[in-house]
Design a protein around this motif. Structure first.
Motif, mmCIF file in Angstrom:
data_model
loop_
_atom_site.group_PDB
_atom_site.id
_atom_site.type_symbol
_atom_site.label_atom_id
_atom_site.label_comp_id
_atom_site.label_asym_id
_atom_site.label_seq_id
_atom_site.Cartn_x
_atom_site.Cartn_y
_atom_site.Cartn_z
ATOM 1 N N ALA A 79 0.827 -1.205 0.000
ATOM 2 C CA ALA A 79 0.000 0.000 0.000
ATOM 3 C C ALA A 79 0.863 1.258 0.000
ATOM 4 C CB ALA A 79 -0.927 -0.005 1.215
ATOM 5 N N LEU A 80 1.924 1.258 0.788
ATOM 6 C CA LEU A 80 2.805 2.424 0.850
ATOM 7 C C LEU A 80 3.558 2.612 -0.460
ATOM 8 C CD1 LEU A 80 4.047 4.742 2.428
ATOM 9 C CD2 LEU A 80 5.731 3.127 3.347
ATOM 10 N N ASP A 108 -2.902 -3.074 13.825
ATOM 11 C CA ASP A 108 -1.567 -3.184 13.232
ATOM 12 C C ASP A 108 -1.407 -2.263 12.029
ATOM 13 O OD1 ASP A 108 -0.900 -5.043 15.121
ATOM 14 O OD2 ASP A 108 -1.072 -6.784 13.796
ATOM 15 N N TYR A 109 -2.513 -1.798 11.456
ATOM 16 C CA TYR A 109 -2.431 -0.941 10.265
ATOM 17 C C TYR A 109 -2.321 0.543 10.617
ATOM 18 C CZ TYR A 109 -3.816 -5.151 7.757
ATOM 19 O OH TYR A 109 -3.856 -6.416 7.240
ATOM 20 N N VAL A 110 -2.296 0.881 11.886
ATOM 21 C CA VAL A 110 -2.194 2.291 12.292
ATOM 22 C C VAL A 110 -0.905 2.936 11.787
ATOM 23 C CG1 VAL A 110 -1.933 3.824 14.285
ATOM 24 C CG2 VAL A 110 -3.760 2.111 14.251
ATOM 25 N N PRO A 111 0.285 2.314 11.934
ATOM 26 C CA PRO A 111 1.508 2.937 11.397
ATOM 27 C C PRO A 111 1.430 3.175 9.892
ATOM 28 C CG PRO A 111 2.067 1.176 12.931
ATOM 29 C CD PRO A 111 0.591 1.078 12.683
ATOM 30 N N LEU A 112 0.798 2.266 9.160
ATOM 31 C CA LEU A 112 0.638 2.455 7.718
ATOM 32 C C LEU A 112 -0.166 3.716 7.432
ATOM 33 C CD1 LEU A 112 0.548 1.617 4.712
ATOM 34 C CD2 LEU A 112 -1.465 0.218 5.276
ATOM 35 N N ILE A 113 -1.262 3.901 8.143
ATOM 36 C CA ILE A 113 -2.116 5.070 7.910
ATOM 37 C C ILE A 113 -1.355 6.362 8.157
ATOM 38 C CG2 ILE A 113 -4.209 6.254 8.682
ATOM 39 C CD1 ILE A 113 -5.249 3.420 9.507
ATOM 40 N N LYS A 114 -0.592 6.415 9.243
ATOM 41 C CA LYS A 114 0.188 7.620 9.545
ATOM 42 C C LYS A 114 1.229 7.886 8.466
ATOM 43 C CE LYS A 114 -0.380 7.292 14.573
ATOM 44 N NZ LYS A 114 0.294 7.114 15.888
ATOM 45 N N GLY A 144 0.781 12.324 1.533
ATOM 46 C CA GLY A 144 -0.362 13.001 0.936
ATOM 47 C C GLY A 144 -1.512 12.114 0.534
ATOM 48 N N THR A 145 -1.513 10.861 0.996
ATOM 49 C CA THR A 145 -2.592 9.935 0.667
ATOM 50 C C THR A 145 -3.575 9.854 1.818
ATOM 51 O OG1 THR A 145 -1.120 8.609 -0.743
ATOM 52 C CG2 THR A 145 -3.154 7.557 0.009
ATOM 53 N N ARG A 146 -4.855 10.072 1.525
ATOM 54 C CA ARG A 146 -5.890 9.927 2.550
ATOM 55 C C ARG A 146 -6.292 8.469 2.665
ATOM 56 N NH1 ARG A 146 -5.225 13.527 -1.150
ATOM 57 N NH2 ARG A 146 -7.321 13.429 -2.059
ATOM 58 N N VAL A 147 -6.773 8.092 3.827
ATOM 59 C CA VAL A 147 -7.117 6.688 4.069
ATOM 60 C C VAL A 147 -8.580 6.572 4.512
ATOM 61 C CG1 VAL A 147 -6.576 4.587 5.363
ATOM 62 C CG2 VAL A 147 -4.740 6.169 4.724
ATOM 63 N N GLN A 151 -10.480 0.637 17.947
ATOM 64 C CA GLN A 151 -10.851 2.033 18.159
ATOM 65 C C GLN A 151 -9.738 2.960 17.708
ATOM 66 O OE1 GLN A 151 -13.864 3.067 19.075
ATOM 67 N NE2 GLN A 151 -13.187 5.192 18.805
ATOM 68 N N LEU A 152 -8.493 2.565 17.931
ATOM 69 C CA LEU A 152 -7.348 3.376 17.497
ATOM 70 C C LEU A 152 -7.318 3.496 15.984
ATOM 71 C CD1 LEU A 152 -4.794 4.926 18.232
ATOM 72 C CD2 LEU A 152 -3.546 2.742 18.233
ATOM 73 N N LEU A 153 -7.666 2.416 15.308
ATOM 74 C CA LEU A 153 -7.723 2.438 13.850
ATOM 75 C C LEU A 153 -8.776 3.433 13.370
ATOM 76 C CD1 LEU A 153 -6.422 0.885 11.424
ATOM 77 C CD2 LEU A 153 -8.403 -0.628 11.495
ATOM 78 N N LEU A 154 -9.934 3.405 13.991
ATOM 79 C CA LEU A 154 -11.016 4.324 13.621
ATOM 80 C C LEU A 154 -10.616 5.782 13.829
ATOM 81 C CD1 LEU A 154 -14.061 2.419 15.189
ATOM 82 C CD2 LEU A 154 -13.538 2.626 12.760
ATOM 83 N N GLU A 155 -9.866 6.035 14.886
ATOM 84 C CA GLU A 155 -9.471 7.406 15.203
ATOM 85 C C GLU A 155 -8.351 7.924 14.307
ATOM 86 O OE1 GLU A 155 -8.427 7.101 19.293
ATOM 87 O OE2 GLU A 155 -10.505 6.975 20.010
ATOM 88 N N THR A 156 -7.619 7.013 13.661
ATOM 89 C CA THR A 156 -6.448 7.409 12.874
ATOM 90 C C THR A 156 -6.773 7.683 11.422
ATOM 91 O OG1 THR A 156 -5.093 6.011 14.335
ATOM 92 C CG2 THR A 156 -4.060 6.771 12.313
#
Length: 336
Positions: A126-127, A146-152, A158-161, A184-189
């Motif tokens: 994805a990155l 586990d996907y939170v670091p990817l989202i950040k 410049g990619t929205r998730v 919940q952390l995923l939803l917030e990120t």
């Protein structure tokens, strides 16, 4: 809003495969819709949802990078578990949708199959694709933190998730409570969080047609095609040799499987054993079914090519026997 020179909004869709299949199983076996998720309908929904969140024309929102990641059984293990047909069927669907597949072997640890490394592989792809293919929006179909670091990291380039997730609970056939809920952390990120269970169960009017298209409206193909054989009219008897035709009633049904009454042992069957054009979800306990006696990977009798039929008519001999057994007593015998 898209800040690139091109007005096209490039969307990458990344499936955590086992998560998605668990969701699809829930709607097929547990939910009132009794249907699997349609990938084509899901992609159409994604384009419209991205268009709304990005304030763009839906015609300019295009999925350019769809990818499906999953742990997978070896061919030998899949054959032993009667999974080869369904794995191939999934491959056909993904191929026809031009979704690129990424499989990793499932590992057996402590007697249990475990999936390792799939989330890391998904994150790396994805990155990389976001940077090399200039993806504007990445859509994750997942629920793991586990996907939170990817989202950040995607946000830094410049990619929205967007996250499509489900929150539901049910009781399985063992009476145990099962819960599927996103982190919940995923939803917030993420930039855009879409609660798909709410969209499906309480759709706003403008999305109702899209929600209906989220589900497959045709029966699942059967791994064992129907064999046209004359149906004998008889009541349940002991199972014959492999390949023989039987007719009996369904004793009970669980989440995707059931048992056919067939002394001395009831015969197991699953939704994969339905004849072509037959829908497992239309069966009820007590229904009459015709089937072919087969053997499973443990060399045990089972039912194949299961299809619903009308109850066999009673013969004249059976009617006479019933009448004799239930004939009213005479005045003399009633006094004894």
């Amino acid at each position: 809003m898209n800040t690139m020179n091109s007005p096209l909004i490039r969307i990458g869709v990344f499936y955590d495969g086992n998560y998605f299949l668990k969701i699809s199983d829930y709607y097929y076996f547990q939910h009132e819709r009794k249907a699997r998720i349609s990938l084509e309908g899901l992609h159409e929904f994604i384009c419209h949802q991205v268009a709304e969140d990005e304030d763009a024309d839906v015609r300019l929102c295009q999925i350019t990078e769809p990818h499906f990641f999953r742990g997978r059984l070896s061919a030998t293990e899949a054959r032993e578990k009667d999974r080869l047909f369904h794995d191939r069927l999934l491959d056909d669907i993904l191929m026809n949708m031009s979704i690129q597949t990424h499989y990793m072997p499932l590992k057996t640890r402590d007697g249990r199959l475990q999936e390792k490394g799939v989330d890391v592989w998904l994150a790396l792809e994805a990155l990389e694709l976001s940077m090399t293919k200039h993806l504007d929006v990445v859509v994750l179909i997942a629920g793991d933190s586990d996907y939170v670091p990817l989202i950040k990291k995607l946000n830094t380039v410049g990619t929205r998730v967007m996250l499509l997730s489900w929150d539901f609970k049910y009781t399985d056939f063992k009476g145990e409570n099962r819960v599927t809920r996103p982190s919940q952390l995923l939803l917030e990120t993420v930039n855009y969080a879409v609660a798909m269970n709410e969209v499906i169960d309480n759709p706003v009017s403008k999305y109702e047609p899209l929600v209906d298209e989220l589900f497959v409206n045709t029966p699942e193909p059967s791994a064992y095609p129907n064999v046209a054989t004359p149906r004998p009219a008889y009541v349940p008897t002991a199972a014959g040799p492999e390949g023989s035709i039987g007719i009996s009633t369904i004793k009970n049904l669980k989440n995707g499987y059931g048992f056919v009454v067939m002394p001395p042992n009831n015969l197991f069957f699953s939704y994969a054993d339905m004849s072509e054009g037959q829908d497992f979800n239309e069966l009820h306990e007590g229904d009459w079914v015709e089937f072919t006696v087969g053997r499973n990977h443990r060399n045990e009798d089972c039912a194949r090519n299961v299809r619903k039929v009308d109850a066999p008519a009673e013969t004249e001999e059976e009617d006479e026997e019933y009448d004799n057994e239930h004939e009213p007593e005479s005045a003399e015998t009633s006094q004894l």
